[in-house]
Design a protein around this motif. Sequence first.
Motif, short mmCIF file in Angstrom:
data_model
loop_
_atom_site.label_atom_id
_atom_site.label_comp_id
_atom_site.label_asym_id
_atom_site.label_seq_id
_atom_site.Cartn_x
_atom_site.Cartn_y
_atom_site.Cartn_z
N SER A 67 -1.16 1.08 -5.97
CA SER A 67 0.02 1.70 -6.58
C SER A 67 -0.32 3.06 -7.18
CB SER A 67 0.60 0.77 -7.66
OG SER A 67 1.00 -0.46 -7.09
N VAL A 68 0.72 3.73 -7.65
CA VAL A 68 0.58 5.05 -8.28
C VAL A 68 0.93 4.96 -9.75
CG1 VAL A 68 1.34 7.45 -8.27
CG2 VAL A 68 1.13 6.22 -6.11
N ALA A 69 0.01 5.36 -10.60
CA ALA A 69 0.24 5.41 -12.05
C ALA A 69 -0.79 6.35 -12.65
CB ALA A 69 0.12 4.01 -12.65
N GLY A 70 -0.73 6.48 -13.96
CA GLY A 70 -1.66 7.39 -14.62
C GLY A 70 -3.10 6.99 -14.51
N ASN A 71 -3.35 5.72 -14.25
CA ASN A 71 -4.73 5.26 -14.14
C ASN A 71 -5.14 4.96 -12.70
OD1 ASN A 71 -3.08 3.01 -13.92
ND2 ASN A 71 -4.51 1.64 -14.98
N SER A 72 -4.41 5.53 -11.73
CA SER A 72 -4.80 5.36 -10.33
C SER A 72 -6.17 5.98 -10.08
CB SER A 72 -3.78 6.04 -9.41
OG SER A 72 -2.51 5.44 -9.49
N ASN A 75 -9.97 9.81 0.30
CA ASN A 75 -8.57 9.51 0.56
C ASN A 75 -8.26 8.15 -0.08
OD1 ASN A 75 -6.00 8.86 1.62
ND2 ASN A 75 -6.41 10.04 3.49
N THR A 76 -7.34 8.14 -1.02
CA THR A 76 -7.01 6.87 -1.68
C THR A 76 -6.22 5.93 -0.77
OG1 THR A 76 -4.95 7.75 -2.63
CG2 THR A 76 -6.97 7.98 -3.94
N ASP A 134 0.84 -1.20 0.00
CA ASP A 134 0.00 0.00 0.00
C ASP A 134 0.87 1.25 0.00
OD1 ASP A 134 -2.01 1.86 0.21
OD2 ASP A 134 -2.35 1.52 2.36
N THR A 135 0.98 1.87 -1.17
CA THR A 135 1.70 3.15 -1.24
C THR A 135 0.86 4.30 -0.69
OG1 THR A 135 0.83 3.73 -3.43
CG2 THR A 135 2.85 2.38 -3.36
N LYS A 174 1.63 7.84 0.96
CA LYS A 174 2.12 7.76 2.33
C LYS A 174 3.52 8.36 2.42
CE LYS A 174 -0.07 3.31 3.56
NZ LYS A 174 -0.84 3.72 4.75
N PRO A 175 3.91 8.93 3.56
CA PRO A 175 5.32 9.28 3.77
C PRO A 175 6.14 8.01 3.91
CG PRO A 175 4.07 9.66 5.77
CD PRO A 175 3.06 9.31 4.71
#
Length: 459
Positions: free
Chosen positions: A282-287, A306-307, A231-232, A238-239
């Motif tokens: 995760s983080v990407a263009g389609n998040s 909040n994602t 879980d990012t 997340k920090p």
Amino acid sequence: MPPRFAEPDAATLTLHVIEADGLSGWLEGQGAPTRAWVEASGFKAGLGQALMLPGEGGKPSGALAGYGTAAARARVRFPLAGAIPSLAPGSYRLAGLPEGAAPTEALGWLLSSYRFDRYRANGPQEQHLVAPEGVDAARLEVLTASECLTRDLVNTTAADMGPEALEQAVRALASEFDATIEVTKGAALESGFPMIHAVGRAAEQAPRLIDLRWGNEGPRLTLVGKGVCFDTGGLNLKPGSSMGLMKKDMGGAANTIGLARAIMALGLKVRLRLLIPAVENSVAGNSFRPGDILTSRKGLTVEINNTDAEGRLVLADALALGDEEAPDLMISMATLTGAARVAVGPDLAPFYTDAEDFNAALTAASGPQADPVWRMPFHEPYEAMIEPGIADLDNAPSGGFGGSITAALFLRRFTGQAARYAHFDIYSWQPTAAPGRAKGGLMQGPRAILAALPEVLDL
């Protein structure tokens, strides 16, 4: 191989378990050499102390283990296990344990043998235990094997325990116990479980719903485990300090897998279903984005504020599926909120339920199973906090108050047909090593649940 009890042989030593106030009485029954040895060694029968007794030819003739005071034992889950590292290699039989303590201490001994050696060789524990008389040795070995599986799954890095590996772990379980398994992903997941898909779609490994079934008679028991393999935080990133332990964000899945394994290995007469939504956030263009409104499997709409509150989203779709069969008992387990850890710390497993019979049975089983749990409230006035107005539900109410409670209330909205529902907001991690509990992944709740099932489901 999971730890097992040793077979007794001629070399098996007696381990005398001695409470602090019982040492003088024990010494009175010994010969002068033994008394002198114990006194010279400074052994006071304190909790965690151990002392080998000398025998002929320089070989030990037995050993002592300090059992301390009742007050000291109350602070430790497995009091005897603390003495094991100070014992010489060999096999031991116990003598002098207080009545009723043998099952817990035998389990603690087996669990102390756990080693996570996937990435680094760790020598096996060399002190082995002969099963004490009167304990159900086979059951304790099942509990140990199930917890070792749970710990291994949690301890494995996310690079090796993504959704694909989690699926393979469940497939291995299905193969071992002749269960059936169905995995939903791709277009079928997007249409049937839109929130699971939305949370996991940005990851390299495709999101999926894992569905295992076992047993064809008895009451219906459905387990739902949060399988967020890493879980990012998503776009609400997340920090770094909060991301370091996120390989354990699939701890709910690991605990339900371990519980399912124990149920099958013990042959409980239930119709078991295990549901695991397996994703990476995760983080990407389609998040998926803050402000998005998702439509769940149940039809309820959810505003994303909040994602990083993604676990309840994937659980909600899986719970909706499980609820459609109206099981006799449905249990969700998840490493869901930091608020739960603030409330009760890492050692207790907080749970929510409206089923008074399950609460009573679980609470009664908790102590004898050395598996502490604590009931939390479905506080009805907080329902308004999860209703944003623009959608049916809010995945992350502002303000931060009652975060574990509002998350549990959110999940309860996706149940209703199940005769009983309980949610566990666990930590699934041992921050520092303790007797019987190595630092790292941990099973929390399943032993107490397993002991409560016969009474609740009339097995």
